[in-house]
Write a protein that holds these residues in place. Structure first.
Motif, mmCIF file in Angstrom:
data_model
loop_
_atom_site.group_PDB
_atom_site.id
_atom_site.type_symbol
_atom_site.label_atom_id
_atom_site.label_comp_id
_atom_site.label_asym_id
_atom_site.label_seq_id
_atom_site.Cartn_x
_atom_site.Cartn_y
_atom_site.Cartn_z
ATOM 1 N N SER A 290 9.923 -35.020 30.565
ATOM 2 C CA SER A 290 10.486 -33.696 31.246
ATOM 3 C C SER A 290 9.827 -33.673 32.633
ATOM 4 N N ALA A 291 10.261 -32.680 33.601
ATOM 5 C CA ALA A 291 9.794 -32.538 35.013
ATOM 6 C C ALA A 291 8.443 -32.272 34.987
ATOM 7 N N VAL A 292 7.720 -31.708 34.142
ATOM 8 C CA VAL A 292 6.500 -31.160 33.898
ATOM 9 C C VAL A 292 5.445 -32.088 33.393
ATOM 10 N N GLY A 293 4.282 -32.096 34.118
ATOM 11 C CA GLY A 293 3.284 -32.905 33.698
ATOM 12 C C GLY A 293 2.630 -32.306 32.204
ATOM 13 N N TRP A 294 2.253 -33.085 31.564
ATOM 14 C CA TRP A 294 1.590 -32.720 30.065
ATOM 15 C C TRP A 294 0.250 -33.222 29.680
ATOM 16 N N SER A 295 -0.791 -32.325 29.611
ATOM 17 C CA SER A 295 -2.045 -32.727 29.370
ATOM 18 C C SER A 295 -2.665 -31.933 28.311
ATOM 19 N N GLY A 296 -3.758 -32.329 27.628
ATOM 20 C CA GLY A 296 -4.633 -31.919 26.744
ATOM 21 C C GLY A 296 -5.326 -32.690 25.851
ATOM 22 N N SER A 297 -5.435 -32.408 24.702
ATOM 23 C CA SER A 297 -6.115 -32.970 23.659
ATOM 24 C C SER A 297 -5.128 -33.455 22.233
ATOM 25 N N ALA A 298 -5.132 -34.607 21.882
ATOM 26 C CA ALA A 298 -4.398 -34.730 20.729
ATOM 27 C C ALA A 298 -5.250 -35.004 19.628
ATOM 28 N N ARG A 299 -4.985 -34.226 18.403
ATOM 29 C CA ARG A 299 -5.777 -34.447 17.237
ATOM 30 C C ARG A 299 -5.106 -35.396 16.291
ATOM 31 N N VAL A 300 -6.093 -36.363 15.930
ATOM 32 C CA VAL A 300 -5.599 -37.496 15.263
ATOM 33 C C VAL A 300 -6.217 -37.496 13.935
ATOM 34 N N ARG A 301 -5.620 -37.288 12.897
ATOM 35 C CA ARG A 301 -6.406 -37.257 11.322
ATOM 36 C C ARG A 301 -5.800 -38.508 10.313
ATOM 37 N N ARG A 302 -6.809 -38.820 9.526
ATOM 38 C CA ARG A 302 -6.163 -39.641 8.323
ATOM 39 C C ARG A 302 -6.366 -38.726 7.364
ATOM 40 N N LEU A 303 -5.479 -38.563 6.506
ATOM 41 C CA LEU A 303 -5.289 -37.569 5.373
ATOM 42 C C LEU A 303 -5.268 -38.067 4.144
ATOM 43 N N GLY A 304 -5.830 -37.687 2.976
ATOM 44 C CA GLY A 304 -5.349 -37.901 1.785
ATOM 45 C C GLY A 304 -4.035 -37.339 1.317
ATOM 46 N N PHE A 305 -3.329 -37.688 0.381
ATOM 47 C CA PHE A 305 -1.988 -37.003 0.107
ATOM 48 C C PHE A 305 -2.403 -35.803 -0.289
ATOM 49 N N ASP A 306 -3.694 -35.456 -0.907
ATOM 50 C CA ASP A 306 -3.857 -34.145 -1.082
ATOM 51 C C ASP A 306 -4.456 -32.994 -0.146
ATOM 52 N N GLY A 307 -4.134 -33.575 1.243
ATOM 53 C CA GLY A 307 -4.536 -32.817 2.275
ATOM 54 C C GLY A 307 -5.906 -33.078 2.895
ATOM 55 N N THR A 308 -6.807 -33.546 1.856
ATOM 56 C CA THR A 308 -8.221 -33.993 2.694
ATOM 57 C C THR A 308 -8.249 -34.714 3.736
ATOM 58 N N ALA A 309 -9.012 -34.213 4.726
ATOM 59 C CA ALA A 309 -9.345 -35.120 5.863
ATOM 60 C C ALA A 309 -10.116 -36.062 5.714
ATOM 61 N N LEU A 310 -10.046 -37.565 5.976
ATOM 62 C CA LEU A 310 -10.737 -38.634 5.667
ATOM 63 C C LEU A 310 -11.409 -39.040 6.857
ATOM 64 N N ALA A 311 -10.644 -38.938 8.087
ATOM 65 C CA ALA A 311 -11.136 -39.071 9.604
ATOM 66 C C ALA A 311 -10.516 -38.427 10.386
ATOM 67 N N ASP A 312 -11.092 -37.954 11.567
ATOM 68 C CA ASP A 312 -10.483 -37.208 12.532
ATOM 69 C C ASP A 312 -11.012 -37.761 14.014
ATOM 70 N N VAL A 313 -10.101 -37.674 14.900
ATOM 71 C CA VAL A 313 -10.587 -37.823 16.339
ATOM 72 C C VAL A 313 -9.907 -37.002 17.240
ATOM 73 N N GLU A 314 -10.225 -36.532 18.306
ATOM 74 C CA GLU A 314 -9.759 -35.779 19.427
ATOM 75 C C GLU A 314 -9.279 -36.715 20.564
ATOM 76 N N LEU A 315 -8.231 -36.917 21.059
ATOM 77 C CA LEU A 315 -7.877 -37.904 22.235
ATOM 78 C C LEU A 315 -7.287 -37.139 23.410
ATOM 79 N N ALA A 316 -7.943 -37.087 24.389
ATOM 80 C CA ALA A 316 -7.559 -36.523 25.562
ATOM 81 C C ALA A 316 -6.231 -37.156 26.260
ATOM 82 N N TYR A 317 -5.449 -36.550 26.832
ATOM 83 C CA TYR A 317 -4.370 -37.144 27.518
ATOM 84 C C TYR A 317 -3.893 -36.437 28.630
#
Length: 821
Positions: free
Chosen positions: A661-688
């Motif tokens: 796109s013609a506009v910059g994009w910045s913020g924080s990406a949330r990345v999670r490893r989840l069990g199939f039951d929805g349980t969060a097993l690991a979590d990290v925020e990545l700035a971009y």
């Protein structure tokens, strides 16, 4: 004066293996049209698109057909005393003998060009007969092949020996329906003194501190009547500016130059607007205007960047100085009988391309130079057009009479299409250089010509002479250097067919091509299209009708081989249809996301293909009845301006954010490893922080990217409501639960809404609405919901079915249903 000759036509067979019921039968004919559509309209043959009917109609291509009509040349016509009267045939398919009052006035041999036939001295007051006899196209190609010397090709029929739509002889997605007919308008045109023979309005842009100026160079060719040699004035107008050039006695061409200050640039969709400027050209003698031409132009520049770099040779389109990642789709003729494709149908189909996120369509070389309606729609929509010259998957003789036909058609095509700003690239051929290098053709040819002279000498010289504002490439694939293997992914445009033909689609990740002009994966058409066209009892993947509508050699085996690593073998035909549709969608997603994740090293991904010409199992994302397959929705997700995708990088995983796109994009990406039951097993925020028209790669820490239980875990990256998924195990090896959801549906204006709530993980939820109502279309598909999440899907339909029909198990589908426990 121009008079269409579109009334009173008949057609009849004159030689060949005519079906007994048609011997001596005279059939009303539609012009423009073709033999097949005339016989269909008369109820004399079955629809070749249904069941196994194609095989019942092969005889049509072995028969000579004669079209006949009459017209009147009135006293008023004669009194007009025109200097020249011509019979103008915009398209004759293909080997035609034209007779006026029983006298042969022309013989033609090229579907891809038009003809002007002088009849000035043949018309007297009264009734005249006009006949066009077409030689049977199938045996004609065989004869021409023997006369020229057989040349190798990808198919048995020697379509490369005559200048006819190659795919009409059958392709790996199309039927063999070699037809004949007057496929574009035919008319009488009368004129005096001179006429505008052609206009090539070529544009350029000059940018300075004062602003942007559009430059128009209107190249005008004039044909003079015999004996007419006086001065003429050519005037061109655009955006309120006008200029004229006086043609001296005997001159036949002029260039009128104009400048438009503060011009608004034409941009590909997603990069800006598509302003079009009307251009008017008039031709006058000393006393009056005698002819005129009008069309539209868009001011823009286009360059093909092939400057070598550390990775090889790029193939990057640059429009108005801005590099453009080509999100593209290949285009084939939208019907085996082109006269059935109206302006409205072009607009509808090409809008499907824009709506899926494409900015380019490639007009493939085994089809046609499409009608102006096609290119007009692309101009308005902002769809860039990559235009193949009409050579595909075969070696072509460079000797006469073929060479003259090739030159004539190329000159006409380049001249006709130059006004269109959407046209950004001329391409010499499809796969012929590759075939010569890699498919054993060189040995078979034993030194005979095969087309190289067309692609490297004749065609580029015509483009340079008549256009000069657009780049030219000798072929696709092509390594941009004769010394380079033509399908080397590091150099120029590449075709990735080794994946479909031999390995799983995850192997798209094996290379980082500079540009991919063809890659694809098959699936059947949508259910409503399939069941309209086929009536096998029972309907099965190997039933006779299904086999007749699978044209790829080994296609079903490749479908099964490609499904096996991902899903269990389907138990029913309903499951087979859904599984193959889903697998195509996943191949689209994986391939396109991989290529886009490597921007700018890769600068284009053109999926094979957008459309179908009939109901068929194929690589298209829109089927032969114009219905969107699940793969269309997958492609829309993969072609999004802003894409979140999880990709393997080095020894781990990375989140790649693509910002086209013609506009910059910045913020924080949330990345999670989840069990199939929805349980969060690991979590990290990545700035971009992603600059416009670029991508960033965010490595995922190993503790998040590494699964404890691959069969029951998933990685999810979320950015601004966008999601990217990484599944550690294929569905067949995963602990996917059975489909467990609650759903309700209700009627709304123009259709229905369906809300679904997942009680457990639901993967790739799809509302196959056409199974409930053939006209139904949904706004979203292939949704993955975590336990407790909900989604609402809008259905557009006028069918009036009960809302509950959209909740049936064969309508509301997911991958979970295909994993049998």
């Amino acid at each position: 004066m121009r008079r269409l000759l579109d009334q009173g036509w008949t057609v009849r067979a004159t030689a060949g293996p005519v079906a007994p019921a048609l011997e001596g039968v005279v059939v009303p004919a539609t012009v423009p049209g073709c033999v097949h559509t005339d016989l269909l309209a008369a109820g004399l043959v079955p629809d070749p698109y249904l069941d196994e009917n194609e095989a019942l109609l092969t005889w049509i291509g072995d028969v000579d057909w004669r079209y006949e009509t009459t017209f009147t040349w009135s006293a008023d016509d004669a009194a007009a005393a025109h200097d020249v009267v011509e019979l103008v045939a915009a398209g004759l398919d293909t080997l035609a003998t034209v007779e006026l009052d029983g006298r042969v006035v022309a013989r033609t041999a090229n579907m891809h060009r038009s003809y002007r036939i002088a009849v000035t001295d043949d018309l007297t007051v009264g009734e005249h007969s006009l006949a066009v006899t077409f030689a049977a196209p199938a045996p004609a190609a065989e004869r021409a092949s023997q006369e020229l010397g057989p040349r190798p090709g990808a198919y048995r029929a020697p379509f490369n020996a005559i200048r006819k739509m190659a795919c009409s002889y059958g392709w790996d997605w199309g039927p063999s329906l070699t037809t004949s007919g007057i496929w574009r308008p035919i008319a009488l045109e009368a004129w005096s003194t001179a006429r505008v023979a052609s206009v090539r309005p070529l544009v350029d842009v000059r940018t300075s501190a004062e602003g942007t100026t559009g430059l128009l160079h209107a190249h005008v060719d004039v044909e003079r009547a015999p004996g007419s040699s006086g001065p003429l004035t050519v005037t061109a107008e655009v955006a309120g500016r006008a200029a004229e050039v006086v043609l001296a006695a005997g001159d036949s061409s002029a260039t009128v130059e104009l400048e438009v200050d503060d011009v608004a640039l034409w941009w590909p969709v997603g990069h800006g607007d598509q302003p079009l400027y009307p251009v008017a050209v008039t031709l006058a003698d000393a006393s009056t205007t005698i002819d005129a031409w009008s069309g539209d132009v868009g001011f823009r520049t286009v360059v093909l960047d092939t400057t070598s770099d550390a990775e090889g040779t790029p193939f990057r389109l640059v429009v108005n100085g801005v590099p453009v990642f080509a999100r593209g789709l290949n285009w084939i003729p939208d019907d085996c009988f082109p006269t059935r494709v109206t302006a409205e149908r072009y607009a509808t189909r090409l809008t499907e391309a824009v709506d899926v996120g494409a900015n380019l369509v490639r007009v493939w070389g085994g089809g046609l130079y499409e009608s102006d309606d096609f290119y007009d729609a692309c101009d308005r929509l902002g769809l860039m057009v990559w235009q193949d010259f009409l050579f595909a998957c075969a070696a072509y003789a460079e000797e006469e009479p073929l060479r003259s036909e090739v030159e004539a058609e190329a000159r006409e095509a380049v001249t006709r299409l130059t006004p269109h700003p959407s046209l950004v690239l001329w391409n010499g051929n499809n796969e012929n250089i590759w075939g010569h290098a890699d498919w054993g053709w060189a040995e078979q040819l034993e030194g005979r010509t095969w087309g190289w002279g067309y692609y490297t000498e004749l065609l580029p010289s015509i483009v340079a002479e008549l256009d000069g504002t657009r780049p030219y490439c000798p072929g696709s694939p092509y390594g941009m250097d004769p010394a380079v293997y033509p399908n080397d992914p590091a150099h120029g445009p590449t075709h990735l067919w080794d994946v479909w033909n031999g390995v799983d689609y995850t192997h798209y990740r094996d290379s980082v091509p500079r540009f991919v002009a063809e890659f694809g994966w098959q699936a059947p058409p949508t259910w409503a299209t399939l069941t309209r066209a086929l009536h096998d009892e029972p309907l099965a993947s190997d039933s006779p009708g299904m086999q007749a509508h699978q044209k790829a050699v080994g296609g079903d085996l490749k479908l099964s081989r490609g499904l096996e690593p991902h899903l269990p073998e389907p138990r029913t035909f309903d499951d087979w249809h859904w599984a193959m549709s889903l697998n195509q969608a996943r191949a689209v997603s994986l391939g396109v996301e991989h290529l886009r994740s490597w921007t700018p090293t890769c600068s284009g991904a053109i999926w094979w293909q957008l459309n179908d010409c009939w109901p068929v199992t194929s690589w298209a994302v829109v089927d032969g009845d114009g219905r969107r397959k699940p793969s269309w929705y997958a492609l829309r997700n993969a072609f999004a301006d802003r894409l979140v995708t999880v990709q393997p990088r080095d020894a781990g995983l990375a989140v790649v954010l693509v910002n086209d796109s013609a506009v910059g994009w910045s913020g924080s990406a949330r990345v999670r490893r989840l069990g199939f039951d929805g349980t969060a097993l690991a979590d990290v925020e990545l700035a971009y922080d992603v600059a416009p028209r670029s991508a960033v790669t965010l490595p995922v820490p190993a503790d998040v990217a590494t699964a404890g239980d691959r069969a029951a875990e998933v990685l999810l990256a979320e950015v601004d409501g966008r999601r990217g998924w990484w599944w550690f195990a294929e569905d067949r090896d995963a602990a996917l639960p059975g489909q467990d959801l609650s759903a309700r549906a209700w009627a709304v204006d123009d259709g229905y809404e369906v809300t679904v709530t997942a009680r457990s993980l639901v993967k790739d939820l799809a509302l196959l609405a056409d199974r409930a109502a053939p006209d139904a279309r949904v706004d979203a598909m292939l949704l993955t919901l975590l336990p407790g999440e909900s989604a609402t899907i809008t259905v557009r339909s006028a069918a009036g079915v009960a809302p509950e029909a959209f909740l049936e198990p064969l309508v509301l589908r997911s991958a979970n249903q295909l994993v049998y426990r």
